[in-house]
Design a protein around this motif. Structure first.
Motif, PDB file in Angstrom:
ATOM      1  N   MET A  95      -3.979   1.651  -8.001  1.00 11.03           N
ATOM      2  CA  MET A  95      -2.997   0.464  -7.654  1.00 11.03           C
ATOM      3  C   MET A  95      -1.676   0.564  -8.785  1.00 11.03           C
ATOM      4  O   MET A  95      -1.125  -0.413  -8.843  1.00 11.03           O
ATOM      5  CB  MET A  95      -3.781  -1.033  -7.892  1.00 11.03           C
ATOM      6  CG  MET A  95      -4.681  -1.249  -6.766  1.00 11.03           C
ATOM      7  SD  MET A  95      -4.034  -0.903  -4.968  1.00 11.03           S
ATOM      8  CE  MET A  95      -2.764  -1.951  -4.924  1.00 11.03           C
ATOM      9  N   LEU A  96      -1.856   1.910  -9.450  1.00 11.05           N
ATOM     10  CA  LEU A  96      -0.448   2.091 -10.121  1.00 11.05           C
ATOM     11  C   LEU A  96       0.543   2.389  -8.835  1.00 11.05           C
ATOM     12  O   LEU A  96       0.330   2.758  -7.904  1.00 11.05           O
ATOM     13  CB  LEU A  96      -0.503   3.165 -10.999  1.00 11.05           C
ATOM     14  CG  LEU A  96      -1.517   2.980 -12.189  1.00 11.05           C
ATOM     15  CD1 LEU A  96      -1.456   4.200 -13.156  1.00 11.05           C
ATOM     16  CD2 LEU A  96      -1.041   1.652 -12.965  1.00 11.05           C
ATOM     17  N   GLU A  97       1.858   2.486  -9.482  1.00  5.89           N
ATOM     18  CA  GLU A  97       3.033   3.016  -8.548  1.00  5.89           C
ATOM     19  C   GLU A  97       2.626   4.495  -8.061  1.00  5.89           C
ATOM     20  O   GLU A  97       2.348   5.254  -8.981  1.00  5.89           O
ATOM     21  CB  GLU A  97       4.163   2.878  -9.072  1.00  5.89           C
ATOM     22  CG  GLU A  97       4.795   1.511  -9.333  1.00  5.89           C
ATOM     23  CD  GLU A  97       6.186   1.307  -9.865  1.00  5.89           C
ATOM     24  OE1 GLU A  97       6.805   2.489 -10.330  1.00  5.89           O
ATOM     25  OE2 GLU A  97       6.947   0.354 -10.031  1.00  5.89           O
ATOM     26  N   ASN A  98       2.827   4.922  -6.944  1.00  2.00           N
ATOM     27  CA  ASN A  98       2.540   6.029  -6.585  1.00  2.00           C
ATOM     28  C   ASN A  98       3.951   6.999  -6.562  1.00  2.00           C
ATOM     29  O   ASN A  98       4.840   6.329  -7.298  1.00  2.00           O
ATOM     30  CB  ASN A  98       2.119   6.102  -4.849  1.00  2.00           C
ATOM     31  CG  ASN A  98       3.404   5.593  -3.799  1.00  2.00           C
ATOM     32  OD1 ASN A  98       4.655   5.527  -4.542  1.00  2.00           O
ATOM     33  ND2 ASN A  98       3.037   5.263  -2.924  1.00  2.00           N
ATOM     34  N   LEU A  99       3.742   8.226  -6.564  1.00  2.00           N
ATOM     35  CA  LEU A  99       4.979   9.256  -6.762  1.00  2.00           C
ATOM     36  C   LEU A  99       6.332   8.709  -6.142  1.00  2.00           C
ATOM     37  O   LEU A  99       7.261   8.872  -6.973  1.00  2.00           O
ATOM     38  CB  LEU A  99       4.376  10.646  -6.361  1.00  2.00           C
ATOM     39  CG  LEU A  99       5.581  11.546  -6.488  1.00  2.00           C
ATOM     40  CD1 LEU A  99       6.166  11.999  -7.965  1.00  2.00           C
ATOM     41  CD2 LEU A  99       5.231  13.014  -6.032  1.00  2.00           C
ATOM     42  N   ASP A 100       6.361   8.605  -5.071  1.00  2.00           N
ATOM     43  CA  ASP A 100       7.570   8.113  -4.436  1.00  2.00           C
ATOM     44  C   ASP A 100       8.184   6.904  -5.062  1.00  2.00           C
ATOM     45  O   ASP A 100       9.431   6.827  -5.212  1.00  2.00           O
ATOM     46  CB  ASP A 100       7.384   8.013  -2.948  1.00  2.00           C
ATOM     47  CG  ASP A 100       8.606   7.567  -2.058  1.00  2.00           C
ATOM     48  OD1 ASP A 100       9.472   8.558  -1.886  1.00  2.00           O
ATOM     49  OD2 ASP A 100       8.909   6.623  -1.377  1.00  2.00           O
ATOM     50  N   THR A 101       7.612   5.880  -5.051  1.00  2.00           N
ATOM     51  CA  THR A 101       8.036   4.502  -5.755  1.00  2.00           C
ATOM     52  C   THR A 101       8.371   4.777  -7.107  1.00  2.00           C
ATOM     53  O   THR A 101       9.594   4.501  -7.429  1.00  2.00           O
ATOM     54  CB  THR A 101       6.654   3.391  -5.784  1.00  2.00           C
ATOM     55  OG1 THR A 101       6.365   3.437  -4.275  1.00  2.00           O
ATOM     56  CG2 THR A 101       7.405   2.103  -6.008  1.00  2.00           C
ATOM     57  N   LEU A 126       0.830  -1.305  -0.152  1.00  3.90           N
ATOM     58  CA  LEU A 126       0.171  -0.045  -0.153  1.00  3.90           C
ATOM     59  C   LEU A 126       0.974   1.095   0.005  1.00  3.90           C
ATOM     60  O   LEU A 126       0.327   2.203  -0.607  1.00  3.90           O
ATOM     61  CB  LEU A 126      -0.935   0.033   1.265  1.00  3.90           C
ATOM     62  CG  LEU A 126      -2.036  -0.907   1.249  1.00  3.90           C
ATOM     63  CD1 LEU A 126      -2.932  -0.986   2.516  1.00  3.90           C
ATOM     64  CD2 LEU A 126      -2.975  -0.531  -0.147  1.00  3.90           C
ATOM     65  N   LYS A 127       2.049   1.196   0.863  1.00  7.84           N
ATOM     66  CA  LYS A 127       2.992   2.435   0.770  1.00  7.84           C
ATOM     67  C   LYS A 127       3.660   2.818  -0.778  1.00  7.84           C
ATOM     68  O   LYS A 127       3.831   3.863  -0.949  1.00  7.84           O
ATOM     69  CB  LYS A 127       4.017   2.165   1.623  1.00  7.84           C
ATOM     70  CG  LYS A 127       3.500   2.105   2.979  1.00  7.84           C
ATOM     71  CD  LYS A 127       4.786   1.828   4.131  1.00  7.84           C
ATOM     72  CE  LYS A 127       4.368   2.019   5.618  1.00  7.84           C
ATOM     73  NZ  LYS A 127       5.323   1.726   6.468  1.00  7.84           N
ATOM     74  N   ARG A 128       3.789   1.535  -1.462  1.00  6.06           N
ATOM     75  CA  ARG A 128       4.251   1.720  -2.885  1.00  6.06           C
ATOM     76  C   ARG A 128       3.053   1.990  -3.704  1.00  6.06           C
ATOM     77  O   ARG A 128       3.683   2.643  -4.990  1.00  6.06           O
ATOM     78  CB  ARG A 128       5.043   0.311  -3.087  1.00  6.06           C
ATOM     79  CG  ARG A 128       6.274   0.033  -2.171  1.00  6.06           C
ATOM     80  CD  ARG A 128       6.889  -1.048  -3.037  1.00  6.06           C
ATOM     81  NE  ARG A 128       6.244  -2.011  -3.186  1.00  6.06           N
ATOM     82  CZ  ARG A 128       6.300  -3.303  -2.020  1.00  6.06           C
ATOM     83  NH1 ARG A 128       6.704  -2.891  -1.087  1.00  6.06           N
ATOM     84  NH2 ARG A 128       5.698  -4.325  -2.373  1.00  6.06           N
ATOM     85  N   ARG A 129       1.911   1.788  -3.654  1.00  6.98           N
ATOM     86  CA  ARG A 129       0.830   2.026  -4.569  1.00  6.98           C
ATOM     87  C   ARG A 129      -0.040   3.087  -4.568  1.00  6.98           C
ATOM     88  O   ARG A 129      -0.245   3.415  -3.283  1.00  6.98           O
ATOM     89  CB  ARG A 129      -0.087   0.755  -4.631  1.00  6.98           C
ATOM     90  CG  ARG A 129       1.070  -0.660  -4.970  1.00  6.98           C
ATOM     91  CD  ARG A 129       1.006  -0.770  -6.522  1.00  6.98           C
ATOM     92  NE  ARG A 129       2.249  -1.864  -6.810  1.00  6.98           N
ATOM     93  CZ  ARG A 129       2.483  -2.064  -8.128  1.00  6.98           C
ATOM     94  NH1 ARG A 129       1.975  -1.243  -9.049  1.00  6.98           N
ATOM     95  NH2 ARG A 129       3.489  -2.956  -8.467  1.00  6.98           N
TER      96      ARG A 129
END
Length: 617
Positions: A190-196, A182-185
């Motif tokens: 459910m795509l990668e988030n900005l940080d990831t 969840l921290k990565r998405r």
């Protein structure tokens, strides 16, 4: 079994069980080794481990070992509709020690279907748990009559308990993996988030050769705010999910990585690709969205377009740590010039971004050096004028004395991923100041602190609040948390879980700018909300606009029916106050009472103020 034999057998099984159950091997292999050891050391004909289905009406054999054949046997399934007495006994008894299994009331149902075909006469079944829930059984079987002694039952119980611990450990590891995921998405698409996404780019750039070229494509949906306003929050979210699915499908063949950066902003990372590859990908996505998106089960058809930018990395002359900024800047220019266009990042823009990077560092330094901190605006009783609380409103105070309001720096802090850090600093400072102010003004009941979605989504959000309250010896009733209405409908599991946990921590929510967003009345009922705030845009027109009066009356009626208080924001005139008092509004804040001010000014203001309203200029 002698005492020495018992101790030796118990020690061997415990050592083997601990080594196997908490090692790195696959679960199936661990369990096979355990049942094999049980059969050998406890001298039983067959040993097996069975898992209970989530519905609790089936047992699935995970591992079964036969001593005579010295091999693992084919797994089996037992169903409650075939063996109801056994399933009832399994749920209600601490163990099933059937010395004569073919006549025992708990196991007699197995006689023809299981016991006779396998030549089994005696059974010993021990429960296995996952936390407090029954999860399965450890089963020992004997091909001759056997009276199960206390030593064997004690050892078997210990093995079953260790398997229960393994289940608990696996559940914890699985939950940690889900939290990490969840921290990565991005929780909605459910795509990668900005940080990831940024970390992926940085990692690939570190590994690449000097001559390697990579493409970063960024896309923004045109007119997304209008979609949100026209169709509502849920439909707008469906548009984002549908667009994300199109990107995901388009990226499969090229092994590219799509991500959602924020709002309607998406990006695709294309390692070892050239401009033509990026253009081809954009054209493929454009062809996919030529047809309207079918939403809400076919009730809505929405046509969308998007503007995009292509940035080749690395960018010569760019000194920033996040090349993502180059693509963002190119997209900004594309949207400014022509909606629906594709903009290539131009090398000469790097110098402009380097200057922007300098400004970002000034902002970051201001945050970390304490130049961004809360001012406080009093909140008063509409009826009596007594001060009941204060709201913390963040300001950036420059060394020269000039003051920046949040609209000038919060958007950039959000883009830099610093909202959780800001949220923690503001919360801590607000609690420290509130305690100092209350030393002289005991009637002050609470401080209200605004919480961003990014801060509310932090895994340690609740723990941090409780820790800071405890450190200042303040109660949860002395803190109010303000969130904007849209967060109630946000598709973010961590955020929604933290909102639910607020109730357990006895922390109350205030909904800021109520009536300007989209929220479900059922959500209002379910959550620990104690206060609704009427947005100042409605308060401003109270004496002239029938629509604003209707909206404000509706909010007041809703709150009254649900046992909540209402705060009117932006109150500036006596006539606005009179209308609100007549309509039953309990609390007001605004320049009619006082402007936001630093703690030192607030202390002076409180000292000089009488208990009645004193309008400010």
């Amino acid at each position: 079994m002698s005492l020495e034999s018992f101790l030796n057998t118990h020690e061997k099984l415990m050592r083997l069980s601990r080594d196997q159950l908490f090692g790195d091997a696959e679960r199936s292999l661990k369990l096979q080794r355990i049942v094999k050891a049980c059969a050998r050391l406890l001298n039983v004909s067959r040993a097996s481990i069975w898992q209970l289905s989530p519905q609790g009406n089936e047992l699935f054999c995970e591992a079964i070992f036969c001593s005579e054949q010295q091999e693992m046997l084919t797994n089996n399934t037992l169903r409650e509709n075939q063996f109801p007495r056994y399933f009832e006994a399994m749920r209600t008894e601490r163990m099933i020690n059937a010395n004569e299994a073919r006549t025992d009331a708990r196991t007699i149902e197995f006689t023809d279907a299981y016991l006779k075909p396998n030549n089994i006469y005696s059974l010993l079944d021990l429960p296995i748990f996952n936390g407090t829930q029954l999860n399965g059984i450890l089963c020992l079987e004997q091909t001759e009559l056997r009276e199960w002694d206390m030593e064997t039952m004690a050892i078997a119980t210990s093995v079953a308990d260790l398997i229960s611990l393994m289940n608990l450990n696996e559940s914890w590891q699985e939950s940690q993996m889900q939290i990490d995921s969840l921290k990565r998405r991005d929780p909605l698409t459910m795509l990668e988030n900005l940080d990831t996404f940024q970390k992926r780019i940085e990692q690939d750039l570190r590994r690449s050769l000097a001559e390697d070229k990579h493409q970063l494509v960024m896309m923004g949906i045109d007119g997304f705010r209008s979609i949100n306003d026209k169709y509502g929050y849920d439909t707008a979210n469906q548009v984002l999910v549908a667009f994300a699915n199109i990107l995901r499908h388009a990226c499969k063949l090229g092994f590219y990585s799509p991500g959602r950066m924020s709002g309607d902003l998406f990006a695709i990372w294309m390692p070892e690709a050239d401009h033509e590859d990026a253009l081809d990908l954009i054209q493929e996505i454009q062809s996919e969205i030529k047809q309207p998106l079918i939403l809400q089960g076919g009730k809505e058809q929405i046509e969308i377009t998007f503007t995009s930018s292509i940035t080749q990395l690395p960018v010569p002359g760019y000194m920033g740590a996040t090349p993502y900024r180059c693509a963002e800047y190119a997209l900004y220019r594309a949207k400014r010039d022509t909606k629906g266009s594709v903009m290539l990042f131009q090398p000469e823009w790097a110098a402009q971004l380097n200057e922007s990077r300098t400004q970002d560092q000034i902002l970051i330094d201001a945050l970390r050096n304490g130049h961004i901190f809360p001012f406080y605006q009093p909140i008063t009783s509409a009826e009596s004028g007594d001060i009941v609380g204060i709201e913390a409103l963040v300001r950036w105070v420059h060394p020269g004395g000039s003051i920046n309001k949040p609209c000038h720096f919060l958007p950039r802090l959000n883009e830099l991923g610093l909202m959780p850090e800001l949220g923690r600093k503001v919360l801590e400072k607000s609690l420290v100041d509130f305690k100092d102010i209350r030393l002289k003004h005991k009637n002050l009941k609470w401080v209200s602190v605004n919480v961003s979605g990014e801060h509310l989504s932090a895994s340690d959000f609740i723990q941090h609040i409780q820790k800071e309250l405890g450190k200042r010896q303040l109660s949860s009733e002395q803190l109010r948390l303000e969130i904007v209405e849209e967060l109630l409908a946000e598709h973010n599991p961590m955020l929604q879980n933290n909102i639910r946990l607020l109730n357990h921590a006895n922390l109350k929510l205030s909904i800021d700018d109520f009536g300007t967003g989209y929220s479900s009345l059922s959500r209002l009922k379910q959550l620990p909300i104690s206060n609704l705030k009427i947005d100042q845009s409605f308060v401003k027109g109270l004496t002239t606009s029938h629509e604003d009066q209707c909206i404000s009356s509706s909010v007041l009626g809703l709150a009254r029916g649900m046992g909540m208080t209402v705060t009117a924001e932006g109150v500036e005139t006596v006539s606005q106050l009179d209308w609100l008092k007549t309509a039953g509004c309990q609390l007001i804040q605004g320049y009619f009472v006082a402007k936001p001010m630093p703690k030192e000014e607030l202390l002076v203001w409180l000292e000089n103020r009488s208990s009645t309203f004193q309008p400010t200029n």
